[in-house]
Design an enzyme around this catalytic site. Structure first.
Site, PDB file in Angstrom:
ATOM      1  N   SER A   1       0.840  -1.198   0.000  1.00 31.33           N
ATOM      2  CA  SER A   1       0.000   0.000   0.000  1.00 31.33           C
ATOM      3  C   SER A   1       0.875   1.248   0.000  1.00 31.33           C
ATOM      4  O   SER A   1       2.079   1.179   0.242  1.00 31.33           O
ATOM      5  CB  SER A   1      -0.884   0.007   1.246  1.00 31.33           C
ATOM      6  OG  SER A   1      -0.070   0.240   2.384  1.00 31.33           O
ATOM      7  N   LYS A   2       0.233   2.367  -0.237  1.00 28.78           N
ATOM      8  CA  LYS A   2       0.953   3.640  -0.207  1.00 28.78           C
ATOM      9  C   LYS A   2       1.545   3.843   1.189  1.00 28.78           C
ATOM     10  O   LYS A   2       2.642   4.353   1.335  1.00 28.78           O
ATOM     11  CB  LYS A   2      -0.013   4.771  -0.552  1.00 28.78           C
ATOM     12  CG  LYS A   2       0.622   6.130  -0.431  1.00 28.78           C
ATOM     13  CD  LYS A   2      -0.208   7.203  -1.089  1.00 28.78           C
ATOM     14  CE  LYS A   2       0.478   8.545  -1.067  1.00 28.78           C
ATOM     15  NZ  LYS A   2       1.088   8.930   0.198  1.00 28.78           N
ATOM     16  N   ARG A   3       0.776   3.421   2.189  1.00 28.78           N
ATOM     17  CA  ARG A   3       1.261   3.586   3.560  1.00 28.78           C
ATOM     18  C   ARG A   3       2.584   2.838   3.786  1.00 28.78           C
ATOM     19  O   ARG A   3       3.505   3.358   4.407  1.00 28.78           O
ATOM     20  CB  ARG A   3       0.192   3.119   4.558  1.00 28.78           C
ATOM     21  CG  ARG A   3       0.357   3.724   5.895  1.00 28.78           C
ATOM     22  CD  ARG A   3      -0.927   4.070   6.649  1.00 28.78           C
ATOM     23  NE  ARG A   3      -2.123   3.367   6.255  1.00 28.78           N
ATOM     24  CZ  ARG A   3      -2.590   2.296   6.891  1.00 28.78           C
ATOM     25  NH1 ARG A   3      -1.921   1.767   7.902  1.00 28.78           N
ATOM     26  NH2 ARG A   3      -3.715   1.750   6.508  1.00 28.78           N
TER      27      ARG A   3
ATOM     28  N   ASP B   1       5.349   4.766   2.044  1.00 25.63           N
ATOM     29  CA  ASP B   1       5.703   5.973   2.812  1.00 25.63           C
ATOM     30  C   ASP B   1       6.541   5.599   4.030  1.00 25.63           C
ATOM     31  O   ASP B   1       7.558   6.221   4.320  1.00 25.63           O
ATOM     32  CB  ASP B   1       4.436   6.702   3.293  1.00 25.63           C
ATOM     33  CG  ASP B   1       3.688   7.362   2.133  1.00 25.63           C
ATOM     34  OD1 ASP B   1       4.266   7.438   1.032  1.00 25.63           O
ATOM     35  OD2 ASP B   1       2.532   7.781   2.335  1.00 25.63           O
TER      36      ASP B   1
END
Ligand code: GLU
Length: 511
Positions: free
Chosen positions: A264-266, A269
């Site tokens: 995921s983007k999380r 990041d």
């Protein structure tokens, strides 16, 4: 065999995820290999999720990655329009066809009706709380109302949706090119909405109608769409298009680098790597994300990396240009298992592609960067720097980040190196060396080396003992590219001046 026509069909609901680039890539590889056609279809029927700028972003990202589109919004083509919001009439016409053939029906249920149905189902102990063959005859729809009542409700402007009537007691079998045979009982499926109350089609209807009308031969998409595939098969059959059904290939998920689950983007990041191909500013939250392009990844390296996330050529070869991928690709060699997203591997690819570049090509990156720093540099010097640095860098910007000392005398010196290596011997050798270099009439790496060896021999101090002191005096750092080449590149005057500065300012650590 049918002409190969494949499509990448993103929804413009935000920036394109890196997994979407891989999906587009696999479609593109198959199209190019088979002399087929690559289509970009924008699936923008969900108006609530529409994000301005996302469509351009998707197209710009694919162009940067080298994934060329043959038919699409920008390119046009004989099967357009390629934006679903411009095809509304087509979908409603096909929904009518299903209504007439009895494969679809109008449903007038309110939110409260639907909730009451779910409660009733729960009360009977059923694990099925869907609008389906088990419940449809208890609801307000054109199957339970008379034709007259139905017509009246529509005419008086009652909101309605059109639902697909899933056939009872059938087994849907589909052959997925990656997963093999997948079969589902229709009792497991719900009567999905095909047309929403706002007159827009849902994903399922628009997707199937367009795949048919655009003569798509292979549907290659992410595994998250596998649960929808049986419904799509039933839709093809209901329309009478069974013999024109595309082949399906559902790609394995991209997994988190650590542990399980979808990337995921999380995760990206948290672990400090990009998830989007290009920089993106979310127009709603204003959140900014760095793209692979801006982080310094070369498109050919990223493509090579992505190609290997789920596919392998069955040989040891790891470096593949786009053309080589086109030759070697085959859907049969795509694995079923999720592919761990290993950013170190992406960096490794970037290193390999940077190394393979000529010094002239790399020098343009460096010169561009130097312009921003207001530093002028001859082409010859820039190429020499690239030559000594290219084995050491991961990103083009490292040429500057790790090579600043080629342009600026060090502002500080690595304490660890100074305290270990800056001693009486070093000062003795470097003082004599500085004076010797000053007197030289020509200067290059070979002369710098020869002169140093003469000095250390005359003082009877091993050259190896003072090399790190020399390096720290010239660059401020304990490691880096070939020291003699550093001297050749910065030149005689600079060597003398940096040594003078270090000799005047660095203190020998006592004790
Ligand atoms: N619009 C869908 C998406 O956003 C397309 C899925 C498919 O390829 O069928 O991924």
């Amino acid at each position: 065999m049918k002409d190969v026509r494949v499509r990448f069909a993103p929804s413009p609901t935000g920036a394109l995820h890196i997994g979407g680039v891989r999906t587009a890539l696999y479609n593109f590889l198959l199209a190019r290999q088979q002399g087929g056609t690559m289509i970009l279809r924008i699936e923008d029927t969900d108006q609530n999720r529409y994000v301005p700028g996302a469509e351009e972003y998707i197209m710009d990202s694919l162009a940067w990655a080298g994934i060329q589109i043959d038919e699409g919004v920008r390119e046009g083509g004989p099967f357009g329009p390629y934006r679903q919001s411009e095809r509304k009439e087509i979908y409603s016409q096909y929904a009518q066809q299903l209504l007439q053939s009895g494969h679809a029906y109008y449903a007038f249920d309110t939110e409260a009706d639907l909730e009451a149905m779910r409660e009733r189902q729960k009360a009977t102990g059923s694990d099925q709380q869907q609008y389906s063959s088990a419940t449809r005859m208890t609801m307000r729809n054109s199957l339970t109302l008379s034709a007259e009542e139905t017509r009246k409700l529509i005419e008086t402007g009652h909101p309605y949706v059109i639902r697909f009537k899933i056939p009872e007691n059938e087994t849907v079998v589909l052959h997925d090119l990656i997963r093999g045979e997948v079969s589902v009982q229709t009792a497991q499926l719900d009567d999905k909405v095909l047309m929403k109350s706002d007159g827009m089609p849902t994903y399922h209807l628009a997707n199937v109608v367009d795949d048919y009308l655009m003569k798509i031969s292979h549907v290659i998409r992410g595994e998250e769409w596998l649960p929808s595939a049986p419904l799509h098969v039933l839709l093809y059959k209901a329309f009478g298009w069974g013999k024109d059904m595309p082949q399906f290939a559902h790609l394995p998920l991209l997994l988190k680098p650590d542990g399980n689950g979808k990337l995921s983007k999380r995760d990206a990041d948290r672990m400090g790597f990009p998830i989007f191909p290009l920089n993106w500013t979310d127009p709603n939250t204003k959140e900014q994300s760095t793209g692979y392009r801006e982080a310094g990844y070369l498109p050919e390296a990223l493509i090579n990396f992505l190609a290997f996330l789920g596919w392998n050529p069955g040989t040891e070869q790891e470096i593949f240009s786009m053309n080589e991928l086109i030759q070697a690709f085959s859907v049969e060699r795509i694995g079923k298992a999720g592919a761990k997203f290993d950013i170190q591997k992406a960096q490794w690819y970037n290193q390999q592609y940077l190394r393979a570049k000529s010094n002239t090509e790399l020098a343009t990156h460096l010169v561009d960067h130097l312009k921003k720093e207001n530093i002028t540099c001859s082409q010859d010097k820039a190429e020499k720097i690239c030559d000594v640095m290219k084995e050491r860098i991961t990103f083009p910007q490292d040429l500057w980040e790790q090579g600043k000392f080629f342009f600026n005398a060090p502002a500080s010196f690595d304490d660890g190196v100074v305290s270990k290596k800056w001693n009486d011997d070093a000062v003795k050798v470097l003082t004599t060396y500085r004076d010797a270099v000053e007197k030289l009439s020509t200067f290059d790496a070979a002369i710098a080396k020869e002169t140093l060896e003469q000095v250390t021999a005359s003082l009877q101090i091993g050259t190896g003992k003072i090399l790190q002191a020399l390096r720290v005096a010239l660059s401020g750092m304990g490691g880096g590219p070939d020291l003699m080449m550093i001297m050749e590149i910065i030149g005689k005057e600079e060597v003398v001046s940096r040594l003078t500065f270090a000799l005047n300012n660095l203190k020998i650590k006592v004790g």
